[in-house]
Design an enzyme around this catalytic site. Sequence first.
Site, PDB file in Angstrom:
ATOM      1  N   GLU A 304       0.791  -1.239   0.000  1.00  0.00           N
ATOM      2  CA  GLU A 304       0.000   0.000   0.000  1.00  0.00           C
ATOM      3  C   GLU A 304       0.821   1.286   0.000  1.00  0.00           C
ATOM      4  O   GLU A 304       0.635   2.143   0.845  1.00  0.00           O
ATOM      5  CB  GLU A 304      -0.928   0.023   1.219  1.00  0.00           C
TER       6      GLU A 304
HETATM    7  C1  TNX Z   1      -4.773  -3.844   4.542  1.00  0.00           C
HETATM    8  S1  TNX Z   1      -3.313  -6.341   3.992  1.00  0.00           S
HETATM    9  C2  TNX Z   1      -3.488  -3.710   5.040  1.00  0.00           C
HETATM   10  C3  TNX Z   1      -3.298  -3.323   6.443  1.00  0.00           C
HETATM   11  C4  TNX Z   1      -4.597  -3.049   7.144  1.00  0.00           C
HETATM   12  C5  TNX Z   1      -5.641  -4.045   6.722  1.00  0.00           C
HETATM   13  C6  TNX Z   1      -6.950  -3.884   7.442  1.00  0.00           C
HETATM   14  C7  TNX Z   1      -2.166  -5.350   3.926  1.00  0.00           C
HETATM   15  C8  TNX Z   1      -0.948  -5.849   3.381  1.00  0.00           C
HETATM   16  N1  TNX Z   1      -2.359  -4.072   4.356  1.00  0.00           N
HETATM   17  O1  TNX Z   1      -2.435  -2.217   6.526  1.00  0.00           O
HETATM   18  O2  TNX Z   1      -4.366  -3.131   8.514  1.00  0.00           O
HETATM   19  O3  TNX Z   1      -5.854  -3.937   5.353  1.00  0.00           O
HETATM   20  O4  TNX Z   1      -7.840  -4.907   7.129  1.00  0.00           O
END
Ligand code: TNX
Length: 491
Positions: A304
């Site tokens: 992300e």
């Molecule tokens: C996505 S899954 C994220 C996390 C969040 C989560 C909440 C991923 C690699 N990153 O930073 O905590 O969703 O569901």
Amino acid sequence: MALFDVVPAPAVVEPAPGSFTLQVSARIRVSPRAEGVASYLADVLRPSTGFALPVVQLEDGDRDGDILLVLGEADPRTGRHGYELMVTGRLLVIRAEEPVGLFAGVQTLRQLLPAEVESGSPAAGMAWAVPAGRIVDFPRFGYRGAMLDVARRFFPVDEVRRFIDHLALYKVNHLHLHLTDDQGWRIAVKQWPNLTLYGGGTEVGDGSGGYYEQSDYSEIVAHAAERFITIVPEIDMPGHTNAALASYPELNEDGRAPDRYTGIEVGFSALCVTRELTYQFVDEVFEEVARLTPGPYLHMGGDEVKTLEPEAYDGFVTRVQRIIAAHGKTPMAWHEAARAAVGSSIAHYWGTAAADADVTAAVARGVRLVLCPPNRTYLDMKYDDSTVLGQRWAGVVGVRDAYDWDPGSYLSDVDSTAVLGVEAPLWSETIRSLADAEFMAFPRLPALAELGWSPASAHDWESFRQRLATHGRRWDAMGLTYFPSPEIPWR
Ligand code: TNX
């Protein structure tokens, strides 16, 4: 209990008439090299039975009523990680090639004893009976994981130890610790002390955070190792780094430290990837974490990142993975990093069943996968519309949703030999206590543990929900909080 009521389902179960009853005079006889497993078993059994259960050498004379933990001469199907359990009226014998197999057999034995065995205090007047028969059992996948996000909410050492104890009961063998994020940095790094002294002081909401001294982390690693669980430490980068950026201005693109962050947005932070100092930082952090981590993996996050161009992001990923490899570890990352990942690395796939060309191409280069599709494995998703905790961006995830899919054929473009296993992540934005974490993990974690351990031929929702139904009483005896899902016919 019946010989069938085991989760994860064993590969082969052959019931026989009768039962073995553990008596006050019983001993645990054990092969050299497996004494640790024997004392673990004694620690499980002594508080509730009140029996002395001395641990003695295997050679120490035959006596009816003993429990035997034997290295060698197991059914060849058990391989290096499985075990064979033989129960007759006279003896209870677990055989395995390695201590790790005996440990798995001990977890099966725990589940075959009455639920009261988990109560931790003397349960008077119990008959500690185990149904007779034979189990031959071995894992389908080598990587059976759970993830705990200790960054959004800090979990003290004692809580992590207890979570590890729960994992062991279901033969989960990896615990991925999400040690850093925007909201807090949780592991002390001697060369960069402000990461925890300042960056560890917050979490989501108005809590005061917390962090592990290196000795605390080592204590977690040791507790896990006694349960044959490998700790996978994640230092998330280049995004999810606000806690580090707030602690050291020089890691920021503009040289200015932002405020600490306690919200739940994602994607806004990034290390400055063009400055050499950033790579010195990464190298020194991973050097210390590698030194404290006996397991083979270091996870670099990589998820992300919304503020970097793809070329800048890719260059960072490749360079960081080489740094990890230089510290003698196998790099792991979330699958956004797969495009730029080195061939020997492992990607945590958190997409869904739709094809992802970058991931398929990475697998062709030798990258292997751990599967954690959010609509199946995310323990922070709500169970249903009535769940107060959790999020729902990947939908609601019921127990059947968690259970009813096949990791071996989930990604149609990826050969199943590239799949190392499954992982169940517990993100903690909405979690305020260990009880909250347990509530979200149980009963979905046992469902995912079964996908990782049991043969595909044993996969059957109806069988699973009937077997799992006997585990609620066990969790009550342990004082474990769980969601009494209406999908399970609790007994
Ligand atoms: C996505 S899954 C994220 C996390 C969040 C989560 C909440 C991923 C690699 N990153 O930073 O905590 O969703 O569901």
